[in-house]
Design an enzyme around this catalytic site. Structure first.
Site, short mmCIF file in Angstrom:
data_model
loop_
_atom_site.label_atom_id
_atom_site.label_comp_id
_atom_site.label_asym_id
_atom_site.label_seq_id
_atom_site.Cartn_x
_atom_site.Cartn_y
_atom_site.Cartn_z
N ARG A 95 5.89 73.07 -27.83
CA ARG A 95 7.01 72.12 -27.81
C ARG A 95 8.17 72.64 -26.99
O ARG A 95 8.83 71.89 -26.26
CB ARG A 95 7.44 71.81 -29.24
CG ARG A 95 8.58 70.77 -29.29
CD ARG A 95 8.95 70.40 -30.72
NE ARG A 95 7.95 69.51 -31.30
CZ ARG A 95 7.27 69.76 -32.39
NH1 ARG A 95 7.45 70.91 -33.02
NH2 ARG A 95 6.41 68.89 -32.87
N ALA A 96 8.46 73.94 -27.08
CA ALA A 96 9.59 74.50 -26.34
C ALA A 96 9.39 74.33 -24.84
O ALA A 96 10.34 73.98 -24.12
CB ALA A 96 9.77 75.97 -26.68
#
Length: 346
Positions: free
Chosen positions: A247-248
């Site tokens: 996600r990052a």
């Protein structure tokens, strides 16, 4: 201006002082709501709600919706009239706050005090841009593209890490102890409270420029792509931070693209990535990551460390034994009248 109008007037976004990281994060989320919203952590009185209201005014519709602390799930996502669906074979949907916030700002104060299920529903809609309500096999879906802004005071408790990670960006605010900045903030606020219309007039040109750049940036998002250098830099930063999942990486790329679009740049660059990295990694960085971890994420020793492995091992062993006292023999004294355990009975 009437008293009611004065209460409705928002403090201009362009007039915020000492809030550059927060302003950038809010603008990025406004350019691309799919980033997943902004979590703002800080003590009371650090202009969290003021900044949120100011951002809403820059959006085309200017919607600003607040989620109350005691709101139910139905109030948030909306309700379906099951009886009418069974009777007339038609779906009658009563919109909730997610529908009302479409193309605007949904502000959640003290998001850390909300039930986890409600936060889940908020984050699902913020990242996907749609809201689906299902009841007894009947469902209704509607657009719900909004800028989610959640605020919290860490003194009142933290969000679970699983929920914190789902916010796209995070900004930590601190109390201001710089006298000149503090005085400038107070003077600006007093001037606004005394004459909201006159104060806002002085920032009209800057406000219009911000709103125009937001519209242009949204329209320009689709033309940006990411070259290998940008992708490699994002991977390096995320691996060095020890983040979980991907996600990052995805949020960092979207945020860098939004910044490039807002700045009217020709392409997304490594500099754009560096500008957004902290707000992406702040709530995802592993606190137990060693400071000396290599940026490529590898835990293998370097060649120089391998050459001195035996020396390092001896040093580590010596350090581990520091303060250790070896055992010493102790004398034994026979006590009269005590029969040894291994003595044979006569």
């Amino acid at each position: 201006m009437s008293e009611a109008s004065a209460r409705r007037a928002a403090f201009p976004f362009s007039a915020l002082i000492g809030q550059a990281p927060l302003q950038q994060a809010l603008l990025l989320a406004a350019v691309d709501p799919g980033i997943g919203g902004v979590l703002v952590s800080g003590p009371r009185g650090t202009a969290k709600s003021t900044a949120a209201r100011a951002l809403a005014e820059l959006l085309p519709e200017g919607q600003f919706v607040t989620l109350p602390l005691g709101a139910s799930e139905d109030r948030l996502i909306g309700t379906l009239d099951i009886e009418s669906a069974l009777r007339d074979a038609s779906v009658r949907f009563s919109p909730g706050l997610l529908a009302k916030a479409h193309r605007g700002v949904l502000y959640v104060d003290e998001v850390n005090l909300l039930p986890d299920g409600l936060v889940d529903a908020l984050l699902d809609a913020a990242s996907s841009g749609v809201n689906t309500v299902e009841r007894d096999g009947i469902s209704h879906t509607h657009d719900a593209s909004f800028v989610l802004i959640g605020t919290m005071n860490p003194e009142e408790g933290e969000l679970r890490p699983q929920l914190t990670d789902r916010f796209g960006l995070m900004v930590e605010l601190e109390n201001c102890y710089e006298p000149q900045i503090r005085q400038a903030i107070v003077k600006a606020r007093l001037a606004f409270d005394l004459d909201p219309r006159g104060f806002r007039t002085g920032y009209e040109a800057q406000q219009d420029a911000h709103a125009a750049r937001l519209r242009d940036a949204r329209a320009a998002l689709a033309r940006f792509s990411f070259d290998d250098a940008v992708l490699a830099h994002v991977s390096t930063l995320c691996i060095a931070a020890g983040v979980d999942g991907m996600r990052a990486d995805l949020v960092m790329l979207r945020a860098a693209r939004a910044l490039a679009a807002f700045e009217q740049a020709d392409a997304v660059t490594v500099a754009h990535v560096d500008s957004v990295a902290e707000s992406v990694l702040l709530h995802r960085r592993r606190q137990d990551e060693p400071a000396s971890q290599q940026q490529d994420g590898s835990s293998a020793p370097s060649s120089s460390s391998a050459q001195h492995a035996s020396t390092d091992g001896a040093t580590a062993s010596a350090e581990a034994d520091y303060g250790y006292l070896p055992p010493e023999p102790a004398g034994l004294t026979r006590v009269k009248g005590v029969i040894p355990l291994n003595a044979k009975k006569r």
